[in-house]
Structure formats: structure tokens, C-alpha cells
Design a protein around this motif. Structure first.
Motif: not given
Length: 158
Positions: A53-64, A100-108
Motif C-alpha cells: 500500500m505504498t508507491p509504486p504498488r499502491g497507496v494509503f490515504l489519511v484524512a485529517r 466518497t472523497r477517499l474513494m475518488a482519490r483511490i481511483e485516481t
């Protein structure tokens, strides 16, 4: 309940081992333990490796919100397809569209990493999650993994 304005909530790419990420993940696991009829033990789950879940394989997002972590979502890379993992929003900020915002960022992020398909699993004990994925255009599919907890599976082409 009053929420901070959603535009005051920043979503950042972080390492899933970072303190804010771990705070979100531990709150998520605690909530699953309360909501699942048989509880939840992350060691029995197919918990993704942090490196997946880290680039270049994936990502991890946190909202603050005001420097406090209030939501997270991960993308585990499998090459041409990705798996959405650990989508959680704090009860104090639910109803603000953060998932919804997190999912949009995941798709991007998935598109940017060359993925053409996303999959995810969830549990029917989380009806708001199931409803959100259906509303967002995800298609229910047969089981695609051997994780013991999920009972609802989705995919979405990018």
C-alpha cells in the motif's frame, strides 16, 4: 452534531505504518470487533503488507481535521488491478462525504499506477458501506479471496 467544513479536511498520501495511519487502522479494527457478530481479529484477516500500500504498488490515504486523523483508505496493488482496503471514517465525521472523497482519490491513484480494475470486499454487518459501494457504481461479484471476514465482494472498471 456539528462537523468541520469538509474543505478543511485534508487528504494526504502517507505510509501505512505512520502514527496517524496506525491510529485510523486501530480505530477501524476496534469498530469491526464491535460490529461483527463474531468479533474481529486482524491476525485472522488477510491484512495487506504495508509495502503493498505504498508507491509504486499502491497507496494509503489519511484524512485529517485540525491535525487529527479522521479517516483512511488503502489501495493494495496486484499489478493491473488493485484492491481497496481499510476504508474507515471516524463516527465524528461521518455524513460529510469523506468516504466518497477517499474513494475518488483511490481511483485516481489506481489509474496513475496503471490499474484498470479495482476490487474490494466488505461485510454485510456494515450496510452503509455496502450501500455506498453500490451507489458509487461498484458491481457485486463472487468471492475473490479467502479472507474469513468479508461476505460481499465488488469490482469496478476504471
Amino acid at each position: 452534531m456539528s462537523h468541520p467544513p469538509s474543505d478543511e479536511i485534508a487528504i494526504d498520501l502517507v505510509d501505512p505504518r505512520a502514527p496517524d495511519a496506525l491510529r485510523c487502522l486501530n480505530a477501524y479494527y476496534d469498530e469491526l470487533a464491535r460490529r461483527f457478530p463474531g468479533g474481529f481479529d486482524v491476525t485472522r484477516s488477510r491484512d495487506p503488507e504495508a509495502a503493498d500500500m505504498t508507491p509504486p504498488r499502491g497507496v494509503f490515504l489519511v484524512a485529517r481535521s485540525v491535525d487529527r486523523p479522521v479517516a483512511c483508505a488503502g489501495l493494495k496493488g496486484h499489478g493491473r488491478w488493485g484492491e481497496v482496503k481499510r476504508v474507515w471514517v471516524s463516527p465524528s465525521t461521518r455524513g460529510m462525504g469523506l468516504a466518497t472523497r477517499l474513494m475518488a482519490r483511490i481511483e485516481t491513484a489506481a489509474r496513475d499506477l496503471g490499474m484498470t480494475l479495482l476490487r474490494l470486499d466488505t461485510n454485510s454487518a456494515l450496510p452503509e458501506a455496502v450501500a455506498m459501494y453500490r451507489k458509487a457504481g461498484w458491481t457485486e461479484i463472487p468471492r475473490f479471496n479467502d479472507d474469513p471476514y468479508p461476505d460481499v465482494f465488488f469490482e469496478k472498471g476504471l
